[in-house]
Design an enzyme around this catalytic site. Sequence first.
Site, PDB file in Angstrom:
ATOM      1  N   TYR A 133     -10.773   8.645  53.729  1.00  0.00           N
ATOM      2  CA  TYR A 133     -10.941   7.588  52.738  1.00  0.00           C
ATOM      3  C   TYR A 133     -10.825   8.213  51.350  1.00  0.00           C
ATOM      4  O   TYR A 133     -11.520   9.181  51.036  1.00  0.00           O
ATOM      5  CB  TYR A 133     -12.307   6.915  52.887  1.00  0.00           C
ATOM      6  CG  TYR A 133     -12.441   5.669  52.041  1.00  0.00           C
ATOM      7  CD1 TYR A 133     -12.285   4.407  52.604  1.00  0.00           C
ATOM      8  CD2 TYR A 133     -12.696   5.750  50.671  1.00  0.00           C
ATOM      9  CE1 TYR A 133     -12.379   3.256  51.826  1.00  0.00           C
ATOM     10  CE2 TYR A 133     -12.790   4.616  49.885  1.00  0.00           C
ATOM     11  CZ  TYR A 133     -12.637   3.367  50.469  1.00  0.00           C
ATOM     12  OH  TYR A 133     -12.720   2.233  49.685  1.00  0.00           O
ATOM     13  N   ASN A 217     -17.790   4.046  47.665  1.00  0.00           N
ATOM     14  CA  ASN A 217     -18.920   3.389  47.010  1.00  0.00           C
ATOM     15  C   ASN A 217     -20.006   3.029  48.024  1.00  0.00           C
ATOM     16  O   ASN A 217     -19.955   3.431  49.195  1.00  0.00           O
ATOM     17  CB  ASN A 217     -18.439   2.150  46.246  1.00  0.00           C
ATOM     18  CG  ASN A 217     -17.792   1.111  47.162  1.00  0.00           C
ATOM     19  OD1 ASN A 217     -18.002   1.120  48.385  1.00  0.00           O
ATOM     20  ND2 ASN A 217     -17.024   0.216  46.580  1.00  0.00           N
ATOM     21  N   SER A 240     -23.191  12.317  42.501  1.00  0.00           N
ATOM     22  CA  SER A 240     -22.904  13.728  42.280  1.00  0.00           C
ATOM     23  C   SER A 240     -24.076  14.435  41.603  1.00  0.00           C
ATOM     24  O   SER A 240     -24.865  13.820  40.878  1.00  0.00           O
ATOM     25  CB  SER A 240     -21.647  13.868  41.421  1.00  0.00           C
ATOM     26  OG  SER A 240     -21.205  15.196  41.399  1.00  0.00           O
ATOM     27  N   GLN A 262     -20.677  16.676  35.682  1.00  0.00           N
ATOM     28  CA  GLN A 262     -21.182  15.802  36.741  1.00  0.00           C
ATOM     29  C   GLN A 262     -21.669  14.481  36.182  1.00  0.00           C
ATOM     30  O   GLN A 262     -21.503  13.432  36.812  1.00  0.00           O
ATOM     31  CB  GLN A 262     -22.305  16.500  37.496  1.00  0.00           C
ATOM     32  CG  GLN A 262     -21.853  17.744  38.228  1.00  0.00           C
ATOM     33  CD  GLN A 262     -20.595  17.504  39.050  1.00  0.00           C
ATOM     34  OE1 GLN A 262     -20.625  16.779  40.040  1.00  0.00           O
ATOM     35  NE2 GLN A 262     -19.490  18.100  38.648  1.00  0.00           N
ATOM     36  N   HIS A 265     -19.317  11.503  36.145  1.00  0.00           N
ATOM     37  CA  HIS A 265     -18.962  10.823  37.389  1.00  0.00           C
ATOM     38  C   HIS A 265     -19.578   9.433  37.469  1.00  0.00           C
ATOM     39  O   HIS A 265     -18.989   8.513  38.031  1.00  0.00           O
ATOM     40  CB  HIS A 265     -19.431  11.641  38.600  1.00  0.00           C
ATOM     41  CG  HIS A 265     -18.458  12.687  39.026  1.00  0.00           C
ATOM     42  ND1 HIS A 265     -17.179  12.387  39.430  1.00  0.00           N
ATOM     43  CD2 HIS A 265     -18.576  14.031  39.136  1.00  0.00           C
ATOM     44  CE1 HIS A 265     -16.552  13.502  39.761  1.00  0.00           C
ATOM     45  NE2 HIS A 265     -17.369  14.508  39.584  1.00  0.00           N
ATOM     46  N   GLU A 330     -26.100  19.611  45.262  1.00  0.00           N
ATOM     47  CA  GLU A 330     -24.703  19.615  45.711  1.00  0.00           C
ATOM     48  C   GLU A 330     -23.976  20.823  45.119  1.00  0.00           C
ATOM     49  O   GLU A 330     -23.291  21.554  45.825  1.00  0.00           O
ATOM     50  CB  GLU A 330     -24.044  18.314  45.269  1.00  0.00           C
ATOM     51  CG  GLU A 330     -22.570  18.183  45.621  1.00  0.00           C
ATOM     52  CD  GLU A 330     -21.930  16.954  45.015  1.00  0.00           C
ATOM     53  OE1 GLU A 330     -20.828  16.598  45.465  1.00  0.00           O
ATOM     54  OE2 GLU A 330     -22.513  16.357  44.097  1.00  0.00           O
ATOM     55  N   HIS A 331     -24.101  21.012  43.820  1.00  0.00           N
ATOM     56  CA  HIS A 331     -23.489  22.137  43.112  1.00  0.00           C
ATOM     57  C   HIS A 331     -24.572  22.957  42.417  1.00  0.00           C
ATOM     58  O   HIS A 331     -25.458  22.396  41.779  1.00  0.00           O
ATOM     59  CB  HIS A 331     -22.507  21.661  42.033  1.00  0.00           C
ATOM     60  CG  HIS A 331     -21.494  20.662  42.508  1.00  0.00           C
ATOM     61  ND1 HIS A 331     -21.632  19.304  42.306  1.00  0.00           N
ATOM     62  CD2 HIS A 331     -20.325  20.832  43.174  1.00  0.00           C
ATOM     63  CE1 HIS A 331     -20.581  18.678  42.827  1.00  0.00           C
ATOM     64  NE2 HIS A 331     -19.785  19.570  43.353  1.00  0.00           N
ATOM     65  N   ASP A 364     -14.134  21.730  42.016  1.00  0.00           N
ATOM     66  CA  ASP A 364     -13.643  20.368  42.207  1.00  0.00           C
ATOM     67  C   ASP A 364     -12.147  20.324  42.477  1.00  0.00           C
ATOM     68  O   ASP A 364     -11.665  19.403  43.143  1.00  0.00           O
ATOM     69  CB  ASP A 364     -13.946  19.518  40.966  1.00  0.00           C
ATOM     70  CG  ASP A 364     -15.322  18.887  41.032  1.00  0.00           C
ATOM     71  OD1 ASP A 364     -15.963  18.953  42.093  1.00  0.00           O
ATOM     72  OD2 ASP A 364     -15.761  18.320  40.007  1.00  0.00           O
ATOM     73  N   HIS A 423     -29.600  16.451  91.837  1.00  0.00           N
ATOM     74  CA  HIS A 423     -29.311  17.679  91.102  1.00  0.00           C
ATOM     75  C   HIS A 423     -29.658  18.898  91.962  1.00  0.00           C
ATOM     76  O   HIS A 423     -28.880  19.847  92.082  1.00  0.00           O
ATOM     77  CB  HIS A 423     -30.142  17.746  89.801  1.00  0.00           C
ATOM     78  CG  HIS A 423     -29.613  16.916  88.683  1.00  0.00           C
ATOM     79  ND1 HIS A 423     -29.643  15.551  88.679  1.00  0.00           N
ATOM     80  CD2 HIS A 423     -29.050  17.287  87.489  1.00  0.00           C
ATOM     81  CE1 HIS A 423     -29.129  15.086  87.552  1.00  0.00           C
ATOM     82  NE2 HIS A 423     -28.756  16.132  86.805  1.00  0.00           N
TER      83      HIS A 423
END
Length: 431
Positions: A133, A217, A240, A262, A265, A330-331, A364, A423
């Site tokens: 996506y 989104n 982000s 960031q 964003h 995240e970063h 990025d 079994h």
Amino acid sequence: MIEVRRLDAAAPGFDAELDALLDRAPEADAGVVSAVDAIVADVRARGDSALVELTNRFDRRSVTAATELEIDRAQRQAAWDALDSGLRDALEQAATRIRAYAEHQKLAGFEFTDALGNRLGQQVTPLERVGIYVPGGKAAYPSSVLMNAIPARVAGVDEIIMVVPAPGGELNPVVLAAAHLAEVDRVFTVGGAQAVAALAYGTATIPAVDKIVGPGNAYVAAAKRAVFGKVGIDSIAGPSEIVVISDGDSDPDWIAMDLFSQAEHGEDSESILISPDAEFLERVAAAMAARVQTLPREATVRTSIRERGALIHVADLDQACAVSNRIAPEHLELAVEDARALLPKIRHAGAIFIGRHTPEAFGDYCAGPNHVLPTSRAARFSNPLGVYEFQKRSSLIECTPDGARPLAQIAGCIADAEGLQAHAQSARDRG
């Protein structure tokens, strides 16, 4: 001036203040979930008919058949050929670096013989078909195409299906050019929850896939959550995030722009600077106030920094690392003199940018590692997108007659204890 909260790790209320800053419930609201559930059910039941109706409604299109949603290879080739040579070269260099990094991530199978003479191991195979996506419309995110498609191709995925919305029929040609460069097999101009549903369940036009990856989104995130189990997903992505740890000797202008990278964003992005140098934090605040006025997305950045930004004063770099681990960003930028010395102290981060000359923006676009990273503190237990996300592992077990006998006794004994007689007998038949 720019509004940004100041936090002090030594203050009595610091823990509560930090918790409040990080409290960004990733779950979609009830209205989004309800709408997405209806869309997914509709596409699952009516296939192409629902896909056409929903695309026309949400993306202001006038499509009469689902086949009109596909962008063929010739159109993608034409978009690539029409690119400015400078941009084409930049995309090619980024793709080369992403591919080279991905090659190092490939999982390998193994086999060994145990003490009983049995062969055990693991076989690694690629997924057959994946869906990626990519956000669309007037915005151009060719980097998302490269970051999602190239690792899948390196993994050996048979077919890559890309979906990208085209509101009003408008689709940025750079995205199509990137799809050509990344060797995407098929591209459909459909987005939102309806695209995720089509990838998960398949329609007459869009084939069902085994896994769906890529950002979107709130509706896309909710749809991925809804179809998980029918297909695999990479993650439920949130806003982000960036954390910068600085010793106070970095250029304040550099750090300000790293935080803004960031913040631009979206208004819910999170940008945090941590330093033991209180005076440096104020110099960065001053740099932020001056430089924010130069940004086209000034309003977005100001809101993001006011609502989700922070300058955190700590006692030392050890405490800075501890606070960062709690955030699990995240970063994470380590803008300090001896950045590698901090690495053993970092446990939770999606991507770590080491040293003063390694801004998050490199990650990025072109450093090589993937920019699809865990958000909302998921770095505590999750990984960046990589080749391994497009590979699966099968265990290998091969017993010899002699090697089977001891296992028959062990398995039979445990099966008896669990009350599973079939079994137990199945195992003892080999003993």
